[in-house]
Design an enzyme around this catalytic site. Sequence first.
Site, mmCIF file in Angstrom:
data_model
loop_
_atom_site.group_PDB
_atom_site.id
_atom_site.type_symbol
_atom_site.label_atom_id
_atom_site.label_comp_id
_atom_site.label_asym_id
_atom_site.label_seq_id
_atom_site.Cartn_x
_atom_site.Cartn_y
_atom_site.Cartn_z
ATOM 1 N N LYS A 17 -4.027 -1.547 -9.387
ATOM 2 C CA LYS A 17 -3.956 -0.193 -9.928
ATOM 3 C C LYS A 17 -3.657 -0.173 -11.413
ATOM 4 C CE LYS A 17 -2.932 2.521 -5.809
ATOM 5 N NZ LYS A 17 -2.019 3.427 -5.136
ATOM 6 N N LYS B 138 -12.052 -3.288 0.679
ATOM 7 C CA LYS B 138 -11.584 -2.478 1.811
ATOM 8 C C LYS B 138 -12.005 -1.016 1.630
ATOM 9 C CE LYS B 138 -7.152 -1.141 -0.072
ATOM 10 N NZ LYS B 138 -5.780 -0.795 0.041
ATOM 11 N N LYS C 107 -9.266 5.390 0.001
ATOM 12 C CA LYS C 107 -9.307 6.809 -0.356
ATOM 13 C C LYS C 107 -9.747 6.998 -1.794
ATOM 14 C CE LYS C 107 -5.090 8.165 2.049
ATOM 15 N NZ LYS C 107 -3.762 7.701 1.669
HETATM 16 P P1 AMP Z 1 -2.959 4.484 2.198
HETATM 17 O O1 AMP Z 1 -4.342 5.037 2.272
HETATM 18 O O2 AMP Z 1 -2.825 3.458 1.120
HETATM 19 O O3 AMP Z 1 -1.888 5.541 2.161
HETATM 20 O O4 AMP Z 1 -2.741 3.679 3.552
HETATM 21 C C1 AMP Z 1 -2.199 4.214 4.731
HETATM 22 C C2 AMP Z 1 -2.274 3.221 5.863
HETATM 23 O O5 AMP Z 1 -3.645 2.922 6.174
HETATM 24 C C3 AMP Z 1 -1.620 1.873 5.551
HETATM 25 O O6 AMP Z 1 -0.988 1.377 6.712
HETATM 26 C C4 AMP Z 1 -2.779 1.011 5.171
HETATM 27 O O7 AMP Z 1 -2.538 -0.370 5.382
HETATM 28 C C5 AMP Z 1 -3.866 1.521 6.108
HETATM 29 N N1 AMP Z 1 -5.199 1.299 5.539
HETATM 30 C C6 AMP Z 1 -5.687 1.804 4.388
HETATM 31 N N2 AMP Z 1 -6.953 1.394 4.182
HETATM 32 C C7 AMP Z 1 -7.270 0.598 5.242
HETATM 33 C C8 AMP Z 1 -8.440 -0.136 5.614
HETATM 34 N N3 AMP Z 1 -9.537 -0.112 4.868
HETATM 35 N N4 AMP Z 1 -8.418 -0.850 6.764
HETATM 36 C C9 AMP Z 1 -7.305 -0.865 7.546
HETATM 37 N N5 AMP Z 1 -6.171 -0.206 7.250
HETATM 38 C C10 AMP Z 1 -6.142 0.521 6.112
#
Ligand code: AMP
Length: 334
Positions: free
Chosen positions: A113, A201, A204
């Site tokens: 980031k 990956k 968002k």
């Molecule tokens: P975040 O979008 O960073 O707030 O992530 C929220 C949750 O979703 C966390 O537990 C991340 O590890 C999981 N997560 C986010 N992106 C992925 C992905 N592409 N595959 C699997 N888990 C994900």
Amino acid sequence: MSKQTFFSGVQPSGNLHLGNYLGAIKNWADIQEEYNAICCVVNLHAITVPQDPEELKRKTIEVAKLYIASGLDPEKVTIFRQSDVPQHAELMWLLNTITKTGELFKMTQFKDKSGIQSNGATEKISVGAGLLNYPVLMAADILIYDANLVPVGEDQTQHIEITRTLARRFNKKFEEVFTIPDIYTSPAGKKIMSLTEPLKKMSKSAESANSRIELLDEPDVIRKKIMKATTDGENKIYYNDEPEKAGLKNLLNIFSIITDSTPEQIAEDYKDKGYGDLKKDLADVLVEYLKPIQEKFNLITDEEVLNIFAKSKNELLPLAEKKLAIAKEAIGLE
Ligand code: AMP
Ligand code: TRP
């Protein structure tokens, strides 16, 4: 015997996608009966990058609705807003004083980031100190409730490791105050890849919305995104780890998780067919898979969510206050 506790959270910083669901939220729903479950909407983490205030407020409620729509039972699971329990931020300060800056600078998420590349070269991006201290707040979230388990996607592994390090360090330096938590990643959903750049990956924050299936995407949008997903020129369906087949592998993985099969089995079923057939069928099952979540989402009102936040706040404040007081006493602050 009393139940163990799990704690997890998602940032209200964009639109939730299939990676968030299969990597995290679905697993919370799967284990909610066995654990004392605490599921947070981590709005203090979201503001480590700029957010529009109205949008942040709206997204915070939306994420809580998606938790419930995904099967979390608000009668059994404590669903709350991180900023409602200010003790997280205070414990973070205490933990900051035993964290080394070097530990934070080497976190992959911070490097990504803040524009630090793997070869050490840096783009000139100015980032807030909150982004550097992000993992310390995450440690505070987990440790303040003595969570035993943290169900997250694989990308959070480093953050759980530093949480464990800080808990051990505090316990050794002062008194045995914190429980050392374990990480839980589900074997299949731990890393869902981008549809357009399958070596990255699904996220968002990726610029192209075509890279992710959002949980609230309309059926025709889901179909369009899956049909456009990056594959390779071979048009031959088999499951393996070659980087050229990463797009296909990701589609097979997704297909297998949502149909309770294995990617090898799906590959076998489609071995005489083309990518177009596979994609069309995957789009159909995905549309059906997300339908009940979307229908349930639409039935939940903002007011219901705000009531849940208020109730959870009342439940959690005394717990968080108590743990914080113990930590402060151990340090000599109280
Ligand atoms: P975040 O979008 O960073 O707030 O992530 C929220 C949750 O979703 C966390 O537990 C991340 O590890 C999981 N997560 C986010 N992106 C992925 C992905 N592409 N595959 C699997 N888990 C994900
Ligand atoms: N950092 C996590 C993510 O982006 C969100 C998060 C914040 C979290 N605090 C947490 C996850 C505590 C698990 C436990 O995915």
